[in-house]
Design an enzyme around this catalytic site. Structure first.
Site, PDB file in Angstrom:
ATOM      1  N   LYS A  31      40.299  48.508  44.102  1.00 10.83           N
ATOM      2  CA  LYS A  31      40.641  48.782  42.791  1.00 10.83           C
ATOM      3  C   LYS A  31      39.167  49.042  41.929  1.00 10.83           C
ATOM      4  O   LYS A  31      38.921  50.123  40.807  1.00 10.83           O
ATOM      5  CB  LYS A  31      40.914  47.217  42.252  1.00 10.83           C
ATOM      6  CG  LYS A  31      42.282  47.260  42.596  1.00 10.83           C
ATOM      7  CD  LYS A  31      42.701  45.508  41.845  1.00 10.83           C
ATOM      8  CE  LYS A  31      44.666  45.874  42.575  1.00 10.83           C
ATOM      9  NZ  LYS A  31      44.909  44.595  42.480  1.00 10.83           N
TER      10      LYS A  31
ATOM     11  N   GLN B  11      43.734  38.722  39.951  1.00 14.58           N
ATOM     12  CA  GLN B  11      44.652  39.120  41.358  1.00 14.58           C
ATOM     13  C   GLN B  11      44.993  38.081  41.806  1.00 14.58           C
ATOM     14  O   GLN B  11      44.737  36.964  42.427  1.00 14.58           O
ATOM     15  CB  GLN B  11      43.418  39.365  42.861  1.00 14.58           C
ATOM     16  CG  GLN B  11      43.329  40.018  43.673  1.00 14.58           C
ATOM     17  CD  GLN B  11      44.481  40.920  44.020  1.00 14.58           C
ATOM     18  OE1 GLN B  11      44.082  42.354  43.366  1.00 14.58           O
ATOM     19  NE2 GLN B  11      45.248  41.303  44.303  1.00 14.58           N
TER      20      GLN B  11
ATOM     21  N   ASP C 181      47.950  44.084  34.070  1.00 17.47           N
ATOM     22  CA  ASP C 181      48.974  43.776  35.331  1.00 17.47           C
ATOM     23  C   ASP C 181      50.033  44.363  34.651  1.00 17.47           C
ATOM     24  O   ASP C 181      51.339  44.455  35.204  1.00 17.47           O
ATOM     25  CB  ASP C 181      48.499  42.997  35.877  1.00 17.47           C
ATOM     26  CG  ASP C 181      47.928  43.004  37.676  1.00 17.47           C
ATOM     27  OD1 ASP C 181      48.534  44.156  37.732  1.00 17.47           O
ATOM     28  OD2 ASP C 181      47.470  42.242  38.268  1.00 17.47           O
TER      29      ASP C 181
END
Length: 289
Positions: free
Chosen positions: A53, A97, A120
């Site tokens: 990412k 994460q 997200d």
């Protein structure tokens, strides 16, 4: 041979567009977009995901801020960090994460992230916008990536039977809502579904997101279906998807490869969400370019 839904090549094309946009906007005196990535602990898979990412961000001109906290980080420490990132106007997006260490409640962390920076798309406010079909929220990255992939290949969803295998919070449930946006008839199967095959065989578009290698066999797939394989597992030296690709491919109209299908699109969707957060944070309109 079926149409190969090539997420890798589409991702590269979209990322070039993002890079061009960032170069153009920064050349006019605006700061670069930024994404803060928080990793707690030393899970090997999470390290790989975060590395990919961050690398993708850097290649398109998005500033990547990395916060690596130890496995034994206490909940208040993590929440304090997120609070500081929420209040930092130079930070556009925040990604924590997952999965988190067992002692840290995932729900509390998700709720602590500002909905305006929740790239997200997991915060209840953004999920609520997805349910209510309100534009402007962040759509979770894998469902958004799948949607972009199907659109690119002109896969018409209107009135089609979409069967999703896997009812998880990250993919299955938000994807079902997004498919409803596209006027599909949606069925979601999960671990307690009896005889999944009776549902998958009726699917015009079959999407599997379980992480169970080769769960979807040839006899479970309708002739001429579109198959999207979200799952990815390592078995020995092989990387396998949920779908038995080699035995299914000659039966379908289109199919994603593993790897190179949904995975790259998920990361690209994260970049798009970050760019959206940046534009909203900076109050940028199309006319500003």
């Amino acid at each position: 041979m079926p149409i190969l839904l090539d997420g890798k090549s589409l991702s590269e094309s979209i990322r070039e567009e993002i890079k061009t946009y960032v170069e153009r906007i920064t050349s006019r005196g605006y700061r670069e977009p930024s994404l803060a990535v928080v990793l707690v602990g030393d899970d090997p898979a999470s390290h790989i995901y975060v590395k990919n990412k961050r690398k993708a961000c850097e290649r398109v001109g998005i500033k990547s801020l990395f916060y690596h906290l130890p496995q034994n980080t206490k909940v208040p420490e993590l929440l304090d960090l997120i609070a500081s990132l929420n209040s930092d106007e130079s930070v556009d997006g925040i990604l924590v994460q997952l999965p988190l260490p067992q002692h840290i409640p995932q729900e509390e962390v998700i709720l602590s992230i500002s909905p305006k920076k929740d790239v997200d798309g997991f915060h209840p406010e953004n999920m609520g916008k997805l349910v209510a079909r309100i534009e402007g929220g962040f759509i979770p990255c894998t469902p958004l990536g799948i949607d972009l992939l199907l659109k690119h290949y002109n896969i018409d969803l209107k009135g089609k039977n979409v069967v999703i295998v896997g009812a998880g919070f990250i993919v299955g449930r938000p994807l079902a809502l997004l498919m409803l946006w596209r006027d599909a008839t949606v069925c979601v199967c999960h671990i307690h579904t009896k005889d999944i095959t009776q549902y998958t065989k009726k699917a015009d578009i079959l999407i599997s997101a379980t992480g169970v290698p080769h769960l979807i066999k040839r006899d479970m797939v309708k002739e001429g279906a579109v198959v999207v394989d979200v799952g990815i597992s390592k078995v020995g030296e092989k990387v396998l998807g949920d779908v038995d690709f080699e035995r299914v491919k000659d039966k379908v109209y289109a199919i994603t490869p593993v790897p190179g299908g949904v995975g790259p699109m998920t990361v690209t969707a994260l970049l798009l969400n970050t760019l959206q957060a940046y534009r909203q944070n900076m109050n940028l309109k199309d006319g500003d370019l």
